[in-house]
Design a protein around this motif. Structure first.
Motif, PDB file in Angstrom:
ATOM      1  N   ARG A   1       0.811  -1.253   0.029  1.00 43.60           N
ATOM      2  CA  ARG A   1      -0.185  -0.162   0.076  1.00 43.60           C
ATOM      3  C   ARG A   1       0.795   1.280  -0.187  1.00 43.60           C
ATOM      4  NH1 ARG A   1      -4.480   1.938   4.825  1.00 43.60           N
ATOM      5  NH2 ARG A   1      -4.844   4.138   3.578  1.00 43.60           N
TER       6      ARG A   1
ATOM      7  N   PHE B   1      -1.181   4.869  -0.743  1.00 43.60           N
ATOM      8  CA  PHE B   1      -1.713   5.582  -0.979  1.00 43.60           C
ATOM      9  C   PHE B   1      -2.471   5.622   1.025  1.00 43.60           C
ATOM     10  CE2 PHE B   1      -6.400   7.319   0.537  1.00 43.60           C
ATOM     11  CZ  PHE B   1      -6.532   8.479  -0.213  1.00 43.60           C
TER      12      PHE B   1
ATOM     13  N   VAL C   1      -9.731   3.420   2.282  1.00 41.62           N
ATOM     14  CA  VAL C   1      -9.915   3.707   1.225  1.00 41.62           C
ATOM     15  C   VAL C   1     -10.617   2.402   1.112  1.00 41.62           C
ATOM     16  CG1 VAL C   1      -9.088   1.931  -1.021  1.00 41.62           C
ATOM     17  CG2 VAL C   1      -7.011   3.273   0.395  1.00 41.62           C
TER      18      VAL C   1
ATOM     19  N   LYS D   1      -4.658  -3.369   0.716  1.00 41.78           N
ATOM     20  CA  LYS D   1      -4.177  -1.736  -0.097  1.00 41.78           C
ATOM     21  C   LYS D   1      -5.603  -1.250   0.782  1.00 41.78           C
ATOM     22  CE  LYS D   1      -1.752  -2.521  -3.530  1.00 41.78           C
ATOM     23  NZ  LYS D   1      -0.340  -0.496  -4.445  1.00 41.78           N
ATOM     24  N   LEU D   2      -6.330  -2.353   1.271  1.00 38.63           N
ATOM     25  CA  LEU D   2      -7.834  -1.402   1.755  1.00 38.63           C
ATOM     26  C   LEU D   2      -8.375  -1.589   3.440  1.00 38.63           C
ATOM     27  CD1 LEU D   2      -9.753  -4.313  -0.653  1.00 38.63           C
ATOM     28  CD2 LEU D   2      -9.097  -1.346  -1.200  1.00 38.63           C
TER      29      LEU D   2
ATOM     30  N   TYR E   1      -4.738   7.935 -11.163  1.00 39.65           N
ATOM     31  CA  TYR E   1      -3.906   8.396 -10.765  1.00 39.65           C
ATOM     32  C   TYR E   1      -4.034   9.834 -10.450  1.00 39.65           C
ATOM     33  CZ  TYR E   1       0.840  10.946 -10.127  1.00 39.65           C
ATOM     34  OH  TYR E   1       2.198  11.284  -9.469  1.00 39.65           O
TER      35      TYR E   1
ATOM     36  N   ILE F   1      -6.664   9.932  -7.095  1.00 37.84           N
ATOM     37  CA  ILE F   1      -5.629   9.098  -6.100  1.00 37.84           C
ATOM     38  C   ILE F   1      -5.048  10.441  -5.910  1.00 37.84           C
ATOM     39  CG2 ILE F   1      -4.436   8.062  -4.673  1.00 37.84           C
ATOM     40  CD1 ILE F   1      -5.423   5.872  -6.635  1.00 37.84           C
TER      41      ILE F   1
ATOM     42  N   THR G   1      -4.381  12.473  -2.502  1.00 41.72           N
ATOM     43  CA  THR G   1      -3.100  13.188  -1.161  1.00 41.72           C
ATOM     44  C   THR G   1      -3.176  14.638  -0.917  1.00 41.72           C
ATOM     45  OG1 THR G   1      -2.327  11.165  -2.189  1.00 41.72           O
ATOM     46  CG2 THR G   1      -1.201  12.467  -1.218  1.00 41.72           C
TER      47      THR G   1
ATOM     48  N   ILE H   1     -10.345   7.987  -0.210  1.00 42.14           N
ATOM     49  CA  ILE H   1     -10.856   7.261  -1.378  1.00 42.14           C
ATOM     50  C   ILE H   1     -11.548   6.150  -1.217  1.00 42.14           C
ATOM     51  CG2 ILE H   1     -10.417   5.762  -3.368  1.00 42.14           C
ATOM     52  CD1 ILE H   1      -7.645   7.381  -3.684  1.00 42.14           C
TER      53      ILE H   1
ATOM     54  N   TYR I   1      -5.235  -1.224  -9.468  1.00 40.80           N
ATOM     55  CA  TYR I   1      -4.966  -1.116  -7.498  1.00 40.80           C
ATOM     56  C   TYR I   1      -3.329  -1.241  -7.611  1.00 40.80           C
ATOM     57  CZ  TYR I   1      -9.773  -2.749  -8.074  1.00 40.80           C
ATOM     58  OH  TYR I   1     -10.628  -3.327  -8.608  1.00 40.80           O
TER      59      TYR I   1
ATOM     60  N   LEU J   1      -2.808   2.009  -5.574  1.00 33.76           N
ATOM     61  CA  LEU J   1      -3.290   2.376  -4.450  1.00 33.76           C
ATOM     62  C   LEU J   1      -1.555   1.980  -3.766  1.00 33.76           C
ATOM     63  CD1 LEU J   1      -7.088   0.724  -4.058  1.00 33.76           C
ATOM     64  CD2 LEU J   1      -6.578   3.585  -4.531  1.00 33.76           C
TER      65      LEU J   1
END
Length: 388
Positions: free
Chosen positions: A73, A75, A79, A100-101, A359, A362, A366, A372, A385, A388
């Motif tokens: 991950r 980000f 998420v 990533k979530l 991109y 995202i 940021t 998100i 993905y 992320l």
């Protein structure tokens, strides 16, 4: 909301059509010239030079399934990923990219009012404990917050509940019982848009009470909200006043910053200046802004004089193979599109997310310090993905 319902129908139909569809011999030969690579990549898409304003259709077809083997991950915000029972690939995506979530919202549940102080949560047959366990294995901190649609409610149902503390208390208790019984971490509430912008004060009171009841039992409360600014520039059904009243008790606001264009007004799904405006209208100051979950659509739209149809990832790749289009960049909106004409010579315009468009969104999240939310996992291309 109408587009979500249409996507359900389209996915069901296209799933059947894709099984039986055939290409002519000529088309088949053309399609085979660019094969999709299926091996995992050693580098993410940014380092492979794929996040560009002028992508070639061949590169998208070839690379779209090649996500980086090292799932890490990058980000930093929340998420949230939605998954739906009619899209099995979304279930796989949640397992692959679970790290990533921060939360997953399966579109399983409906809240029905059976009568005075009587509520029933339906859709629990879709709850798949084995899948939930697999997702949690990929990320032990992930929250499972199923979408709860206030379904079949009349205007009078809303009024009766909002006017009665006993009704609200019973509703909250029912949700706590279901969450504890099923092992959920909370709920994603979808009710705000159903009253068309009416009864805002009463809705704030209802949502606040539900969220406080859930939080008292260490359960999360996410609220789906419509855009703060409409596509015509008018104030939306949920604004700064409601946001500031609810922000202390709501864990996340799933902001629907998509469906900007429609059949009668073709164009991009979520123009960047509009997305920025929607966030800043809700939260001109940074306090609570981290709770806003900027909405990313992972589906596209195909416009023609006959209307607009949703485009999912598989159909998009099919179109690229068949049409070999020149993909154009809408600089102001920050989205890609292409045009084509079918045999009937009717002009079609296809807007679909790309690495570059995602991109940029995202990056905006940021920059502004938001999270998100993605509608929905499995509709997009697998290499998205990596971003992320």
């Amino acid at each position: 909301m109408q587009m979500r319902a249409l996507l359900i129908l389209v996915h069901t139909i296209t799933s059947c059509l894709m099984v039986s569809a055939t290409l002519s011999k000529t088309d088949a030969k053309k399609s085979l010239k660019t094969d999709t690579e299926t091996s995992l990549a050693e580098l993410p898409v940014l380092e492979r030079g794929l996040v560009v304003p002028d992508p070639q259709w061949r590169d998208i077809v070839k690379e779209e399934k090649r996500y980086c083997a090292h799932v890490k991950r990058t980000f930093q915000g929340q998420v949230l990923g939605y998954i739906t029972p009619w899209n099995s690939h979304g279930y796989d995506i949640a397992k692959i990219f679970g790290s990533k979530l921060t939360s997953v919202s399966p579109v399983w549940l409906q809240l029905r009012r059976r009568g005075p102080e009587s509520f029933d949560v339906t859709g629990l047959h879709d709850h798949d404990p084995g899948w939930v366990k697999a997702v949690r294995k990929s990320n032990r901190k992930i929250k499972m917050v199923p979408r709860l649609l206030f379904d079949g409610w009349s205007y009078q149902d809303y009024v009766s509940v909002m006017d009665s503390e006993d009704e609200i208390e019973e509703l909250g208790s029912e949700l706590v019982d279901v969450a504890k019984t099923e092992g959920f971490d909370g709920f994603t509430l979808e009710l705000w848009s159903q009253l068309g912008g009416n009864k805002r004060k009463e809705l704030v009171h209802l949502v606040k009470h539900i969220c406080e009841t859930l939080q008292a039992k260490k359960l999360d409360c996410v609220l789906v909200i419509p855009p703060a600014v409409t596509s015509t520039g008018q104030p939306g059904m949920f604004g700064r006043e409601e946001f500031e009243q609810l922000a202390p008790v709501v864990d996340g606001f799933s902001l629907m910053t998509y469906d900007y264009s429609s059949a009668g007004r073709p164009g991009p799904s979520s123009p960047l200046p509009w997305v920025r405006d929607c966030i800043l209208q809700l939260s001109p100051n940074t306090q609570w802004r981290q709770k806003i979950l900027l909405g990313l659509n992972l589906y596209g739209l195909e416009f023609s004089s006959q209307g607009a149809d949703p485009i999912l990832g598989g159909k998009y790749i099919e179109l690229l193979r068949e049409l070999r289009p020149k993909i154009l960049w809408d600089e102001n909106a920050g989205e890609h599109y292409f045009t084509h004409k079918r045999n009937n010579a009717v002009k079609h315009v296809v807007y679909y997310p790309t690495l570059k468009s995602i991109y940029l969104r995202i990056s905006l999240a940021t920059e502004l310090g938001t999270g998100i939310s993605m509608w929905e996992l499995g509709q997009g291309l697998d290499y998205f993905y990596d971003l992320l």
